[in-house]
Design a protein around this motif. Sequence first.
Motif, PDB file in Angstrom:
ATOM      1  N   GLY A 283       0.804  -1.206   0.000  1.00 44.27           N
ATOM      2  CA  GLY A 283       0.000   0.000   0.000  1.00 44.27           C
ATOM      3  C   GLY A 283       0.840   1.261   0.000  1.00 44.27           C
ATOM      4  N   ALA A 284       0.152   2.389  -0.190  1.00 41.75           N
ATOM      5  CA  ALA A 284       0.842   3.669  -0.356  1.00 41.75           C
ATOM      6  C   ALA A 284       1.146   4.372   0.958  1.00 41.75           C
ATOM      7  N   ARG A 285       0.459   4.023   2.040  1.00 49.50           N
ATOM      8  CA  ARG A 285       0.592   4.806   3.269  1.00 49.50           C
ATOM      9  C   ARG A 285       1.116   4.022   4.464  1.00 49.50           C
ATOM     10  N   SER A 286       0.982   2.716   4.454  1.00 48.49           N
ATOM     11  CA  SER A 286       1.293   1.948   5.662  1.00 48.49           C
ATOM     12  C   SER A 286       2.757   2.035   6.061  1.00 48.49           C
ATOM     13  N   GLY A 287       3.652   2.288   5.096  1.00 47.92           N
ATOM     14  CA  GLY A 287       5.068   2.358   5.409  1.00 47.92           C
ATOM     15  C   GLY A 287       5.589   3.739   5.749  1.00 47.92           C
ATOM     16  N   ILE A 288       4.748   4.768   5.667  1.00 44.45           N
ATOM     17  CA  ILE A 288       5.194   6.131   5.978  1.00 44.45           C
ATOM     18  C   ILE A 288       5.576   6.205   7.457  1.00 44.45           C
ATOM     19  N   PRO A 289       6.748   6.765   7.766  1.00 43.89           N
ATOM     20  CA  PRO A 289       7.191   6.770   9.168  1.00 43.89           C
ATOM     21  C   PRO A 289       6.452   7.798  10.010  1.00 43.89           C
ATOM     22  N   ALA A 290       6.552   7.642  11.310  1.00 42.03           N
ATOM     23  CA  ALA A 290       6.063   8.648  12.243  1.00 42.03           C
ATOM     24  C   ALA A 290       7.090   9.763  12.349  1.00 42.03           C
ATOM     25  N   ALA A 291       6.683  10.890  12.924  1.00 43.10           N
ATOM     26  CA  ALA A 291       7.574  12.041  13.044  1.00 43.10           C
ATOM     27  C   ALA A 291       8.834  11.702  13.830  1.00 43.10           C
ATOM     28  N   SER A 292       8.707  10.863  14.860  1.00 40.50           N
ATOM     29  CA  SER A 292       9.865  10.518  15.679  1.00 40.50           C
ATOM     30  C   SER A 292      10.908   9.745  14.886  1.00 40.50           C
ATOM     31  N   GLU A 293      10.468   8.828  14.020  1.00 41.11           N
ATOM     32  CA  GLU A 293      11.399   8.039  13.216  1.00 41.11           C
ATOM     33  C   GLU A 293      12.126   8.923  12.207  1.00 41.11           C
TER      34      GLU A 293
END
Length: 303
Positions: A283-293
Amino acid sequence: MVDVVGVGALNWDRVLNVDRLAGSGEEIIVKDVMEEAGGSAANTIAGLGRLGVSCGFIGRVGSDEAGSKIIDAFKADSVDTSRVIRSVGRSGTVYSFVDDSGERTMYVDPGVNDAFQISDVDPAYLSSARMVHVSSFAGASAFSAVKRIPEFLGDSALSFSPGFLSARGIDSLRPLIDRCSILFLNEKEAQALAGRDVNRAAEKLHKLGGATVAVTLGEKGAVVCGPEGVERTPGFKAIVVDTTGAGDAFSAGFLYGRLKGYDSVACAKVGNFVASLCVQRMGARSGIPAASELGAFVEKNLS
């Protein structure tokens, strides 16, 4: 108001994992199915929201369950949905078939995206943002409306990701290219607009409007052309599961860097990093990191 406003198609993505992409007349077994909200600008805005940037979106969803899910997904990433219109009808849907190497084919059902018109746009909402990020619509009338977006920007910067609209040629896209501050393309799109040599294509497009041109090259990284000339930034090693949304993820990382005041090369490094995480998940969004990462990456690699 918000820092970044997105404008573009809003879709519900159905991603089907297969051993290989079928040829004409072939029957291939579907191994797995994943569903999530999608749309090029929408993916970028959701990514920015997850990275801690204040964002909103302008577009249309249907009166169906998919429309509710698209809005809920935005809210989960802290994106303002007050300018998303609920229209009677079905939401846009994209059917993606992804093989074991991560390559894909896509089939688009525009749904109510085709009804998008310039009256859907709140000029005050656009002009109050630091940046407006625009991507494509499949329908001709909706795209005609999008080409008028520059009329309402005020002092807001414009970034543009034309996607498949690159096949229309430069002249068709000039109202947006001439005004944009950042133009996002993949290698094939840059070649379609400005020639086979990617470096020269980026230079040509930069000269048209003075924009920073960022061309993604998959695992090879990206080419960026701006006032400082052409620069290449290498990609990051990744186990590729699905390339869906990789360019949108790159745009999210690049825009994050631009909003932080990074130079173009640093922005591209952030974009490459975010994209490398995106392709490791379906998918297009599941791998987007969080701000902390992302913050940890920036501290280690850019400080």
